[in-house]
Design a protein around this motif. Structure first.
Motif, short mmCIF file in Angstrom:
data_model
loop_
_atom_site.label_atom_id
_atom_site.label_comp_id
_atom_site.label_asym_id
_atom_site.label_seq_id
_atom_site.Cartn_x
_atom_site.Cartn_y
_atom_site.Cartn_z
N GLY A 1 5.21 -32.65 -37.97
CA GLY A 1 4.92 -33.72 -37.03
C GLY A 1 6.13 -34.14 -36.24
O GLY A 1 6.02 -34.55 -35.08
N ARG A 2 7.32 -34.05 -36.89
CA ARG A 2 8.53 -34.53 -36.21
C ARG A 2 9.16 -33.46 -35.33
O ARG A 2 9.56 -33.72 -34.21
N LEU A 3 9.25 -32.20 -35.85
CA LEU A 3 9.99 -31.15 -35.14
C LEU A 3 9.09 -30.01 -34.65
O LEU A 3 9.63 -28.97 -34.21
N ASP B 1 3.82 -42.07 -37.41
CA ASP B 1 4.55 -41.97 -36.16
C ASP B 1 5.35 -40.68 -36.15
O ASP B 1 6.17 -40.44 -37.03
N GLY B 2 5.13 -39.83 -35.16
CA GLY B 2 5.84 -38.55 -35.10
C GLY B 2 7.24 -38.67 -34.55
O GLY B 2 7.99 -37.70 -34.56
N ARG B 3 7.65 -39.86 -34.06
CA ARG B 3 8.97 -39.99 -33.42
C ARG B 3 9.97 -40.75 -34.27
O ARG B 3 11.12 -40.91 -33.89
N GLY B 4 9.62 -41.24 -35.42
CA GLY B 4 10.55 -42.02 -36.24
C GLY B 4 9.89 -42.45 -37.54
O GLY B 4 9.00 -41.78 -38.07
N ASP C 1 16.62 -34.84 -38.72
CA ASP C 1 15.37 -35.35 -39.26
C ASP C 1 14.82 -34.49 -40.40
O ASP C 1 13.98 -34.94 -41.17
N ALA C 2 15.29 -33.23 -40.48
CA ALA C 2 14.79 -32.33 -41.53
C ALA C 2 15.47 -32.58 -42.89
O ALA C 2 15.00 -32.06 -43.91
N LEU C 3 16.56 -33.34 -42.90
CA LEU C 3 17.34 -33.50 -44.14
C LEU C 3 16.51 -34.12 -45.26
O LEU C 3 16.42 -33.55 -46.37
N VAL C 4 15.91 -35.25 -45.05
CA VAL C 4 15.19 -35.96 -46.11
C VAL C 4 13.97 -35.19 -46.57
O VAL C 4 13.77 -35.01 -47.79
N PRO C 5 13.07 -34.68 -45.67
CA PRO C 5 11.92 -33.93 -46.17
C PRO C 5 12.30 -32.66 -46.93
O PRO C 5 11.61 -32.27 -47.87
N GLY D 1 1.69 -26.38 -41.19
CA GLY D 1 2.66 -26.80 -40.18
C GLY D 1 2.25 -26.37 -38.79
O GLY D 1 2.35 -27.14 -37.82
N LEU D 2 1.77 -25.09 -38.68
CA LEU D 2 1.35 -24.62 -37.36
C LEU D 2 0.14 -25.40 -36.83
O LEU D 2 0.06 -25.72 -35.64
N LEU D 3 -0.82 -25.65 -37.74
CA LEU D 3 -1.99 -26.42 -37.32
C LEU D 3 -1.60 -27.81 -36.83
O LEU D 3 -2.07 -28.29 -35.80
N ILE D 4 -0.72 -28.45 -37.61
CA ILE D 4 -0.31 -29.81 -37.24
C ILE D 4 0.50 -29.81 -35.95
O ILE D 4 0.28 -30.61 -35.05
N SER D 5 1.46 -28.90 -35.84
CA SER D 5 2.29 -28.86 -34.63
C SER D 5 1.45 -28.51 -33.40
O SER D 5 1.64 -29.07 -32.32
#
Length: 560
Positions: free
Chosen positions: A117-119, A16-19, A79-83, A165-169
């Motif tokens: 995926g998230r940001l 899930d990209g939103r949570g 949301d970036a803190l944990v990763p 990251g670019l491919l996924i975003s």
């Protein structure tokens, strides 16, 4: 089943990209613990080093934060803190084991994918910067000699993080755009469906409010729509032992008879067979049972390509009309019966007067015209009475005699002349003498008299009525034309219907009962002939009687 559902729910939160921060972190920790177990199996002392324990401590803190922080109430940047903390733990592990197993750095792609995926692009930038600062920079600091190859090797991880990251975003952005388009299209379709359902309900309400029965069938004869009135009519035609009969099982008779209507001649079946018709009457029972009578009309349905796509059939209850018509015919029959006696007496006394040898010739001629018209009136009265008895159109008994149509036309003109003169209408004659043929003089004279009477009645003062007779193509014919008010095509189509009065006649308050032309047509049909009409509003009408020729002699000249 419960285990499979739990796993499915867990994986849906991971992707899930939103949570789903807690599920994502647990997913990553499971990989990290797997590596830790492998490292411990190779040598427990590597796991117990201070750096490794620091990496484990960072993961524990990150996991705790993933579970306890209220992510829905925090700004998206949190949301970036944990990763990022996960990347830091991977950086420590890579420094410890890079020389033994460089593949351990691949674990960093899990939080990179998480961030992208998230940001989206922001997450990609954060992941790239974290890989650069936590993996590349410490790696460069440990290189004995800084070379281009060493720099390239150190930068490979942030570059790969940037590309992934670019491919996924980009992919997620495209998917989200397509999803948004799909949602918009779905909303439009839902609006259209609601509108269509509303229109369908409105249509159903409208047709249910009609007293006429309406049934719509497709091209194969399957019912598509039936209003409430038609459902009741269908029940009227249904046999008692069958609640849902098909067309062939309905109880349906020709009105006024005990003859069932064959399946192929029934209204809906005729419509399915591509027929278009109007006022086709059917009864729900044989004559004498008081069964209701219905009038059916059918029209074909065309699709947008102009191809037949079904039919609509409308049923109207005409029981009251039929009962009124029967009552009207009975009334006419009763009146006709009462008129026969005085008419017979009038004719008898006219005969007595004309038997007087001292009667002046001029008076005798006038009395002959009066007697002839009285006899025509008696014939009309007898026809009305016989029509009530037989109730069959055209069922006439003819008194055939050898006569000339031209002579009968002359007599009819002679009878109508005084009335035309009083109305200021000029009568012109062009009577070519016709051959003798077998016909009923009284009925043909009556038909001609009705045509002349109508022509004079519907022609204003100063107008002209023209009477012609001729012989052509094995038939004799007589035509009556006028310069009167004329009729429209729609009025002409109903002209020979019993008791029909044209709107134009009603508008001009012209007296009449709408039976003269009906009787004229019946007389012609009984003779095997026909009657036709041509008319134009404001320009007059022309009626033509045509009788088959049974020649007794050739026409010698003209009738004056």
């Amino acid at each position: 089943m419960a285990m499979r559902d739990s796993v499915r729910g867990f994986m849906s939160e991971v992707v899930d990209g939103r949570g789903g921060q807690a599920s994502k972190q647990l997913y990553f920790v499971l990989f990290f613990l797997g590596i830790t177990l492998i490292v411990a199996a190779s040598g427990i002392e590597q796991v117990l080093t201070g750096a490794y324990l620091w990496a484990i401590a960072i993961l524990v803190v990150a996991t705790a934060l993933a579970y306890v922080l209220p992510w829905k109430r925090l700004a998206p940047g949190w949301d970036a803190l944990v990763p990022v903390m996960d990347i830091a733990a991977i950086a420590i592990l890579r420094q410890l084991m890079g020389g033994v197993t460089p593949a351990v750095s691949m674990l960093a792609f899990i939080p990179v994918i998480w961030l992208a995926g998230r940001l989206k692009v922001t997450g990609t930038v954060i992941a790239t910067a974290a890989a650069l600062l936590m993996i590349s920079v410490p790696g460069l600091m440990q290189v004995p000699q800084l070379t281009a190859l060493a720099i390239l090797q150190a930068l490979i991880w942030p570059v790969m993080a940037l590309q992934v990251g670019l491919l996924i975003s980009g992919a997620l952005t495209l998917i989200e755009a397509q999803a948004a388009s799909s949602r918009a299209s779905l909303r439009e379709k839902e609006v259209l469906l609601r509108h269509a359902a509303s229109q369908e309900q409105l249509l159903q309400n409208v047709i249910d409010s009609l007293s006429a029965g309406i049934v719509v069938v497709d091209r194969y004869g399957h019912d598509l729509l039936m209003n409430r009135a038609q459902q009741h009519i269908h029940q009227v035609f249904s046999p008692p032992e069958n609640e849902d009969p098909n067309e062939s099982q309905l109880v349906m008779f020709y009105p006024g008879t005990a003859i069932p209507i064959p399946a192929e001649d029934r209204p809906v079946r005729r419509a399915v067979l591509k027929e278009t018709f109007s006022n086709y009457t059917v009864a729900a029972g044989p004559a004498g049972t008081g069964a209701p009578t219905f009038s059916a009309s059918a029209r074909q349905i065309l699709n947008v390509d102009g191809e037949r796509d079904g039919a609509v059939v409308v049923f109207s209850d005409v029981t009251t009309f039929f009962e009124m018509s029967r009552a009207q015919r009975k009334f006419v029959a009763d009146v006709s019966h009462e008129l026969r006696t005085p008419l017979t007496s009038v004719i008898g006394y006219l005969d007595l007067v004309m038997d007087d040898p001292e009667l002046p010739e001029r008076s005798r001629k006038h009395l002959e015209i009066a007697e002839r018209n009285a006899e025509q009136l008696l014939t009309l009265v007898s026809d009305l009475l016989q029509d009530h008895i037989s109730q069959e159109q055209g069922a006439m008994k003819l008194d055939l005699q050898s006569a000339r149509l031209s002579e009968l036309a002359a007599q009819a003109v002679e009878s109508i002349a005084p009335r035309a003169a009083s109305g200021g209408v000029r009568i012109e004659v062009d009577l070519a003498q016709t051959p003798r043929t077998d016909l009923d003089p009284a009925r043909i004279t009556l038909a001609l008299g009705n045509l002349l009477s109508n022509a004079v009645k519907y022609t204003p003062r100063g107008g002209t009525v023209t009477v012609r007779t001729s012989t052509s193509d094995g038939a004799v014919q007589a035509s009556v034309s006028d310069t009167g008010i004329g009729m429209s095509d729609k009025e002409v189509a109903h002209l020979f219907t019993d008791y029909y009065r044209t709107p134009t006649a009603l508008q001009h308050n012209i007296a009449g009962h709408g039976i003269g032309l009906t009787l004229a047509r019946r007389a012609l049909v009984a003779h095997g002939g026909q009657i036709s009409v041509r008319s134009e509003p404001g320009k007059g009408s022309e009626f033509t009687l045509r009788l088959p020729l049974d020649v007794h002699e050739q026409p010698p000249g003209r009738v004056e």
